[in-house]
Design a protein around this motif. Structure first.
Motif, PDB file in Angstrom:
ATOM      1  N   GLU A 249       0.747  -1.119   0.068  1.00  0.00           N
ATOM      2  CA  GLU A 249       0.092   0.001  -0.202  1.00  0.00           C
ATOM      3  C   GLU A 249       0.813   1.493   0.137  1.00  0.00           C
ATOM      4  O   GLU A 249       0.212   2.336  -0.412  1.00  0.00           O
ATOM      5  N   GLU A 256       3.946  10.343  -8.216  1.00  0.00           N
ATOM      6  CA  GLU A 256       2.768  11.047  -8.919  1.00  0.00           C
ATOM      7  C   GLU A 256       2.564  10.205 -10.087  1.00  0.00           C
ATOM      8  O   GLU A 256       3.328  10.131 -10.966  1.00  0.00           O
ATOM      9  N   MET A 257       1.325   9.741 -10.095  1.00  0.00           N
ATOM     10  CA  MET A 257       0.922   8.719 -11.109  1.00  0.00           C
ATOM     11  C   MET A 257       0.734   9.284 -12.455  1.00  0.00           C
ATOM     12  O   MET A 257       0.093  10.425 -12.378  1.00  0.00           O
ATOM     13  N   SER A 259      -0.790   9.743 -16.549  1.00  0.00           N
ATOM     14  CA  SER A 259      -2.109   9.443 -17.223  1.00  0.00           C
ATOM     15  C   SER A 259      -1.986   9.550 -18.623  1.00  0.00           C
ATOM     16  O   SER A 259      -1.202  10.445 -19.229  1.00  0.00           O
ATOM     17  N   SER A 264      -5.598   5.386 -16.390  1.00  0.00           N
ATOM     18  CA  SER A 264      -5.737   6.716 -15.404  1.00  0.00           C
ATOM     19  C   SER A 264      -4.787   6.462 -14.430  1.00  0.00           C
ATOM     20  O   SER A 264      -4.252   5.493 -14.089  1.00  0.00           O
ATOM     21  N   PRO A 265      -4.462   7.598 -13.758  1.00  0.00           N
ATOM     22  CA  PRO A 265      -3.827   7.800 -12.490  1.00  0.00           C
ATOM     23  C   PRO A 265      -4.226   6.802 -11.380  1.00  0.00           C
ATOM     24  O   PRO A 265      -3.487   6.107 -10.752  1.00  0.00           O
ATOM     25  N   GLU A 266      -5.553   6.493 -11.195  1.00  0.00           N
ATOM     26  CA  GLU A 266      -6.243   5.655 -10.163  1.00  0.00           C
ATOM     27  C   GLU A 266      -5.818   4.555 -10.683  1.00  0.00           C
ATOM     28  O   GLU A 266      -5.430   3.629  -9.846  1.00  0.00           O
ATOM     29  N   TYR A 267      -6.122   3.922 -11.965  1.00  0.00           N
ATOM     30  CA  TYR A 267      -5.765   2.615 -12.499  1.00  0.00           C
ATOM     31  C   TYR A 267      -4.118   2.377 -12.340  1.00  0.00           C
ATOM     32  O   TYR A 267      -4.153   1.158 -11.718  1.00  0.00           O
ATOM     33  N   ARG A 268      -3.585   3.346 -12.413  1.00  0.00           N
ATOM     34  CA  ARG A 268      -1.858   2.886 -12.380  1.00  0.00           C
ATOM     35  C   ARG A 268      -1.388   2.918 -10.810  1.00  0.00           C
ATOM     36  O   ARG A 268      -0.680   1.955 -10.586  1.00  0.00           O
ATOM     37  N   GLU A 269      -2.254   3.460  -9.928  1.00  0.00           N
ATOM     38  CA  GLU A 269      -1.998   3.419  -8.600  1.00  0.00           C
ATOM     39  C   GLU A 269      -2.368   1.886  -8.111  1.00  0.00           C
ATOM     40  O   GLU A 269      -1.753   1.332  -7.280  1.00  0.00           O
ATOM     41  N   HIS A 270      -3.380   1.545  -8.673  1.00  0.00           N
ATOM     42  CA  HIS A 270      -3.995   0.249  -8.128  1.00  0.00           C
ATOM     43  C   HIS A 270      -3.028  -0.797  -8.697  1.00  0.00           C
ATOM     44  O   HIS A 270      -2.749  -1.592  -7.899  1.00  0.00           O
ATOM     45  N   LYS A 273       0.296  -1.131  -6.679  1.00  0.00           N
ATOM     46  CA  LYS A 273       0.125  -1.874  -5.581  1.00  0.00           C
ATOM     47  C   LYS A 273       0.065  -3.534  -5.612  1.00  0.00           C
ATOM     48  O   LYS A 273       0.791  -4.117  -4.926  1.00  0.00           O
TER      49      LYS A 273
END
Length: 285
Positions: A249, A256-257, A259, A264-270, A273
C-alpha cells in the motif's frame, strides 16, 4: 514518415566519438541500437544534423565484477544480457528484465546504455537499476564521471546526460547471495512496454527478519522511482502475508501517477500496489 537529412559518421573509439560530437556543435546524436532514436527521427521529434555510430567501438560489451559491483558495457544488447552467465549468477533479475524488454527485434539490437540514457518513463531497466543503486559511467569532453541512475531522469525523455558525452558502462550493486530477486511487469499488449514494472530484491537473516530489501518501480510515473517507503516499512521485520499487503500500500506514497490513453492515474496506482505485492510475495515467500 521520413527522417530529415543528416550526416552519418562511424567512430572507432570513445575518444573519436567525443571529438565527432564536439564538431557537431550540439547538433549530433549517438547511434547505438537505434530502437529509441530511430522512431524519434521518423516522426521528426528530433532532427540531428549528424549521427555518430558507436556500435563498432571495442570493449563496450564487456561484463565484469569489480568488488561488490557488476559492470555491464553500454552496448550489451538485451538478448546478450539475458544469456550472460556472469549476470545470471549475480543479478538474475537483470537478466530477467532484459529477457522481457520489447520484442525479439528490440532484444537483439537494443542496448542497455541507450535504454537508460533515453529517459523513457516506460523503459524496463530503470526499475532494477534504481533498486540496485546503478551508476552510469559517462565519458565526455570534461573527462570521466559516474552519474547515479537515481535522479538521472528529470522527466519523460529529459535526463542529466552531459553534452558531447557517451555512456560506456552501467554499474550495479550486487545483492547478497541469500537475497531472492525478481522483475514482474504488466505488459501493454501492443507495445511491449510495462504499464507497471517492479524489480524486487529481498533477503532474511538467521533470525528470520528482513535484512536486505530493494524495490524499484517503472512505467507508472513521469520518472521511474525507488519505493523507499516500502523498504523502510519492511526492513528488520519478519515477513508475513499481512505485512506484505501493508507494505504494498506504500508503493505509491512518494510517486505521482501518470495519465494517458492507456491508463488513468487511479488505475496505475491500483496496479502498482498489486504488482509490488506480487513481487514481494515472490522474494519473501
Amino acid at each position: 514518415m521520413i527522417p530529415s537529412q543528416f550526416k552519418y559518421l562511424r567512430a572507432q573509439s570513445v575518444e573519436e566519438a567525443i571529438t565527432m560530437l564536439q564538431e557537431t556543435h550540439g547538433e549530433g546524436k549517438i547511434l547505438a541500437g537505434g530502437h529509441s532514436l530511430v522512431p524519434l527521427l521518423k516522426f521528426r521529434i528530433t532532427t540531428p544534423g549528424t549521427l555518430v555510430d558507436i556500435t563498432r567501438i571495442p570493449g563496450l560489451k564487456d561484463v565484469r565484477i569489480d568488488g561488490d559491483r557488476l559492470l555491464v558495457g553500454a552496448l550489451k544488447t538485451h538478448y546478450e544480457i539475458s544469456k550472460d552467465e556472469t549476470i545470471i549468477d549475480n543479478i538474475p533479475a537483470l537478466a530477467k528484465t532484459a529477457s522481457e524488454t520489447g520484442d525479439l527485434q528490440v532484444r537483439n539490437y537494443g542496448t542497455i546504455g541507450g535504454n537508460i540514457v533515453h529517459g523513457d518513463p516506460v523503459a524496463d531497466y530503470p526499475a532494477i537499476a534504481l533498486a540496485l543503486d546503478a551508476e552510469l559511467k559517462v565519458e565526455g569532453e570534461d573527462g570521466t564521471e559516474m552519474l547515479p541512475v537515481d535522479g538521472f531522469a528529470l522527466g519523460p525523455l529529459i535526463t542529466m546526460m552531459p553534452e558531447n558525452a557517451i555512456v560506456t558502462e552501467v554499474s550495479f550493486e550486487i545483492p547478497p547471495a541469500h537475497a531472492e530477486q525478481t522483475y514482474l511487469k504488466y505488459t501493454h499488449p501492443a507495445t511491449g512496454y510495462p504499464l507497471v514494472g517492479v524489480a524486487a530484491i529481498a533477503g532474511t537473516g538467521d533470525d528470520g527478519t528482513i535484512d536486505y530489501i530493494r524495490v524499484g518501480v517503472t512505467g507508472v510515473s513521469d520518472v521511474s522511482y525507488r519505493a523507499r517507503p516500502v523498504e523502510e516499512f519492511l526492513m528488520g521485520r519478519e515477513p508475513s502475508e499481512e505485512l506484505i499487503k501493508e507494505a504494498a500500500e506504500l508503493a505509491v506514497e512518494d510517486a505521482e501517477m501518470g495519465s494517458d490513453l492507456f491508463a488513468s492515474p487511479e488505475y496505475r496506482e491500483h496496479i502498482t500496489k498489486i504488482y509490488v505485492k506480487r513481487a514481494l510475495y515472490e522474494v519473501l515467500k
